[in-house]
Design an enzyme around this catalytic site. Structure first.
Site, mmCIF file in Angstrom:
data_model
loop_
_atom_site.group_PDB
_atom_site.id
_atom_site.type_symbol
_atom_site.label_atom_id
_atom_site.label_comp_id
_atom_site.label_asym_id
_atom_site.label_seq_id
_atom_site.Cartn_x
_atom_site.Cartn_y
_atom_site.Cartn_z
ATOM 1 N N ARG A 85 38.031 31.644 54.790
ATOM 2 C CA ARG A 85 38.110 31.670 56.250
ATOM 3 C C ARG A 85 37.107 30.707 56.864
ATOM 4 O O ARG A 85 36.150 30.277 56.240
ATOM 5 C CB ARG A 85 37.832 33.073 56.799
ATOM 6 C CG ARG A 85 36.457 33.650 56.420
ATOM 7 C CD ARG A 85 35.396 33.549 57.487
ATOM 8 N NE ARG A 85 34.110 34.018 57.004
ATOM 9 C CZ ARG A 85 33.164 33.210 56.543
ATOM 10 N NH1 ARG A 85 33.361 31.915 56.474
ATOM 11 N NH2 ARG A 85 32.020 33.714 56.121
ATOM 12 N N GLY B 119 30.164 28.252 52.925
ATOM 13 C CA GLY B 119 30.315 29.066 54.134
ATOM 14 C C GLY B 119 31.775 29.342 54.469
ATOM 15 O O GLY B 119 32.099 29.776 55.566
ATOM 16 N N ASP C 196 34.630 38.721 56.342
ATOM 17 C CA ASP C 196 35.357 37.852 55.418
ATOM 18 C C ASP C 196 36.548 38.563 54.778
ATOM 19 O O ASP C 196 37.657 38.037 54.704
ATOM 20 C CB ASP C 196 34.417 37.343 54.319
ATOM 21 C CG ASP C 196 33.184 36.674 54.900
ATOM 22 O OD1 ASP C 196 33.203 36.339 56.095
ATOM 23 O OD2 ASP C 196 32.192 36.496 54.166
ATOM 24 N N LYS D 287 23.696 31.104 46.617
ATOM 25 C CA LYS D 287 23.871 32.532 46.825
ATOM 26 C C LYS D 287 22.722 33.342 46.228
ATOM 27 O O LYS D 287 22.161 34.207 46.864
ATOM 28 C CB LYS D 287 25.190 33.004 46.210
ATOM 29 C CG LYS D 287 26.216 33.592 47.198
ATOM 30 C CD LYS D 287 25.845 34.780 47.951
ATOM 31 C CE LYS D 287 26.257 35.000 49.360
ATOM 32 N NZ LYS D 287 27.594 34.860 49.761
ATOM 33 N N GLU E 145 28.388 34.678 64.577
ATOM 34 C CA GLU E 145 27.740 34.574 63.258
ATOM 35 C C GLU E 145 26.612 35.574 63.100
ATOM 36 O O GLU E 145 25.796 35.749 64.011
ATOM 37 C CB GLU E 145 27.201 33.148 63.094
ATOM 38 C CG GLU E 145 27.405 32.586 61.717
ATOM 39 C CD GLU E 145 28.881 32.489 61.327
ATOM 40 O OE1 GLU E 145 29.360 33.377 60.609
ATOM 41 O OE2 GLU E 145 29.541 31.528 61.745
ATOM 42 N N ASP F 299 28.455 40.674 62.367
ATOM 43 C CA ASP F 299 29.389 41.706 61.860
ATOM 44 C C ASP F 299 28.615 42.892 61.289
ATOM 45 O O ASP F 299 28.966 44.042 61.524
ATOM 46 C CB ASP F 299 30.416 41.131 60.860
ATOM 47 C CG ASP F 299 29.810 40.439 59.647
ATOM 48 O OD1 ASP F 299 28.584 40.188 59.629
ATOM 49 O OD2 ASP F 299 30.569 40.148 58.691
HETATM 50 P P1 NG1 Z 1 29.358 34.017 53.779
HETATM 51 O O1 NG1 Z 1 29.453 32.731 54.488
HETATM 52 O O2 NG1 Z 1 30.599 34.310 52.991
HETATM 53 O O3 NG1 Z 1 28.145 34.175 52.926
HETATM 54 C C1 NG1 Z 1 28.273 36.086 55.124
HETATM 55 C C2 NG1 Z 1 28.812 37.523 55.138
HETATM 56 C C3 NG1 Z 1 29.621 37.830 56.401
HETATM 57 C C4 NG1 Z 1 28.850 37.434 57.636
HETATM 58 C C5 NG1 Z 1 28.382 35.976 57.515
HETATM 59 C C6 NG1 Z 1 27.538 35.522 58.672
HETATM 60 C C7 NG1 Z 1 29.388 38.463 52.960
HETATM 61 C C8 NG1 Z 1 30.446 38.641 51.961
HETATM 62 N N1 NG1 Z 1 29.712 37.726 54.010
HETATM 63 O O4 NG1 Z 1 29.323 35.189 54.923
HETATM 64 O O5 NG1 Z 1 29.965 39.193 56.415
HETATM 65 O O6 NG1 Z 1 27.762 38.302 57.842
HETATM 66 O O7 NG1 Z 1 27.619 35.786 56.337
HETATM 67 O O8 NG1 Z 1 28.212 35.619 59.880
HETATM 68 O O9 NG1 Z 1 28.292 38.969 52.802
HETATM 69 MG MG MG Z 2 30.636 34.758 50.847
#
Ligand code: NG1
Ligand code: MG
Length: 468
Positions: free
Chosen positions: A53, A151, A198, A242, A59, A62
């Site tokens: 997505r 991201g 996500d 990560k 941002e 959530d």
């Molecule tokens: P990504 O970009 O997938 O690391 C993370 C969190 C989201 C949200 C965003 C910031 C996970 C799986 N995803 O996304 O829920 O908090 O950061 O808006 O932890």
């Molecule tokens: Mg992620």
């Protein structure tokens, strides 16, 4: 298998998943079929797919309980599956860079952050949700087209895809909303305390539609993007790591939001132990977002808080800090920037609501207005939430100088991609000039640029593909 009012999880034609590019998809699935058969000596019984997505706005809110505004990408994770009778999970990837993995299906351990651990999260989450006494073994081949650590949510797409594949393997039945909730919860087995954006968009997306995703209860509302606009994704080419980010940055941000909510609760005579998020706090106080912003000014100071100060405000011993206030994942942090973080959350929640309104009203200036909010969101992410990085800031600047109406980082940040809103008629020129401005001088070739710089339309949600 589908829940009420939700579209079926099962499709029989790739054109239903990839309208417009089903020929390329046919080729890809044929390749997977061949590789699967060669590696495992059986044919795959079915395929599961879940999209990545791009978040347009909203941002890092959530997990505070606030609505977000993402759309699914066409880029996705696809898993070819055959159930086996020998109680094994055998996990392969079409990309040799990702080493294969095997374990007993009754002995799933999520003890690191390797690529296959995300599969194991989805597997374990669904087996638990279905309350299975015995689980089945699976042979799987994973293929992904979402740039990783960018991201764009490749990790959640893998968790969701694994969850969906496991659901089918065990003849289970869950709705899309239930699947989204289960997969959001089980991705936390990996150690990040993320929200549900996500996984929700991955399951609830519909082709051609961006969604406002809201939580408690989880629901998705269609949003019509301004008709004259296009969305362009560009990768700053710094990978968000990560394993590092999870422990040092992401979970500390989550903790800072939780602590802000508890301190504000204490300052306003609420039982702070009952308040878990900034969203819950707002509901309990029954105030609007602007009033919450005023409350921050009144109750929080701009300097970072020490653990000692937080304990003294909440009237707890240091030894209770981890039990009541932060998860163990954030226990080593020394300073907590409560003022800046909560200011970001409440103002960003406001920007999401305003964005939805702008899209609903669909005035002739909708694209400009939405663009302005996206740029404001980026500067709040960068200066208040400190989840950008120099390259990403530079990329956002380059996007603006190439004619974007608004640009921002998307996803967790600390590297990865920016998203820009541009006028449809300018999209081609924008992509070309951004390439010259940001990528050409770094040695990238125009011929290879479609992986790092591309226009996108709202894609379809997760599906089980059963070839006829
Ligand atoms: P990504 O970009 O997938 O690391 C993370 C969190 C989201 C949200 C965003 C910031 C996970 C799986 N995803 O996304 O829920 O908090 O950061 O808006 O932890
Ligand atoms: Mg992620």
């Amino acid at each position: 298998m589908e829940g009420e009012g939700e579209s079926s999880l099962i499709v029989h034609s790739l054109a239903d998943i990839y309208p417009g590019s089903s020929q390329a998809a046919n080729e890809r699935y044929r390749m997977m079929n061949k590789m699967f058969t060669e590696k495992l000596n059986v044919k795959p019984q079915y395929f599961a797919r879940a999209p990545g997505r791009v978040n347009i706005i909203g941002e890092h809110i959530d997990y505070c309980g606030y609505g977000v505004f993402p759309m699914a990408l066409e880029q996705d994770i696809v898993i070819a599956v055959a159930v086996n009778q020998d109680q094994k999970l055998r996990i392969f990837n079409t990309n040799e860079q990702f080493k294969s993995f095997e374990c007993d299906c009754n002995d799933v351990k999520i003890d690191g952050i390797n690529w296959y651990h995300y599969f194991l999260c989805g597997y374990k989450g669904i087996c638990e949700a279905l309350n299975l006494s015995t689980t089945v073994g699976m042979d799987v081949l994973v293929d992904g087209t979402i740039p990783k650590s960018a991201g764009l949510s490749s990790s959640s797409a893998l968790v969701c895809c694994a969850g969906l594949a496991t659901l089918r393997a065990n003849n289970g039945s869950l709705s899309r909303v239930e699947l989204a909730e289960v997969c959001a919860a089980c991705e936390r087995y990996i150690g990040t305390q993320g929200g549900g954006m996500d996984q929700s968009i991955s399951f609830l997306a519909e082709g051609g539609k961006a969604k406002l995703i809201e939580f408690n209860p989880l629901r998705a509302t269609n949003v019509n993007l301004p008709a004259d606009s296009a969305f362009v994704i560009s990768n700053c080419m710094v990978e968000m790591k990560k394993s590092e980010t999870a422990s040092t940055h992401f979970n500390v941000r989550v903790a800072e939001c939780v602590i802000s909510a508890k301190i504000l609760a204490q300052c306003n005579n609420l039982k702070w132990k009952d308040i878990k998020t900034l969203g819950e706090l707002q509901k309990t106080l029954d105030k609007d977002l602007n009033q919450m912003l005023q409350l921050i000014e009144k109750n929080l100071h701009k300097d970072p808080y020490t653990r000692q100060e937080i304990c003294s405000i909440l009237k707890i011993e240091d030894s209770d800090f981890e039990k009541h206030v932060v998860s163990s994942a954030a226990k080593d942090a020394a300073l907590f920037k409560l003022y800046d973080r909560s200011l970001h959350v409440y103002s960003e929640a406001n920007r999401v609501l305003t964005s939805k309104k702008i899209c609903d009203e669909a005035s002739s200036e909708a694209s400009e207005l939405l663009g302005r909010l996206m740029s404001e969101s980026h500067s709040s992410c960068s200066s208040k939430y400190e989840c950008s990085c120099p390259e990403l800031d530079k990329l956002v600047e380059a996007c603006m100088s190439c004619g974007s109406l608004g640009s921002r980082l998307t996803g967790a940040g600390w590297g990865g991609c920016a998203v820009s809103i541009v006028r449809k008629t300018d999209a081609k020129n924008f992509v070309r000039s951004l390439f010259e401005e940001y990528y050409a001088c770094k040695g990238y070739k125009w011929e290879d640029a479609d992986q790092i710089l591309f226009s996108t339309e709202p894609g379809t949600g997760a599906a089980l593909y059963l070839p006829n």
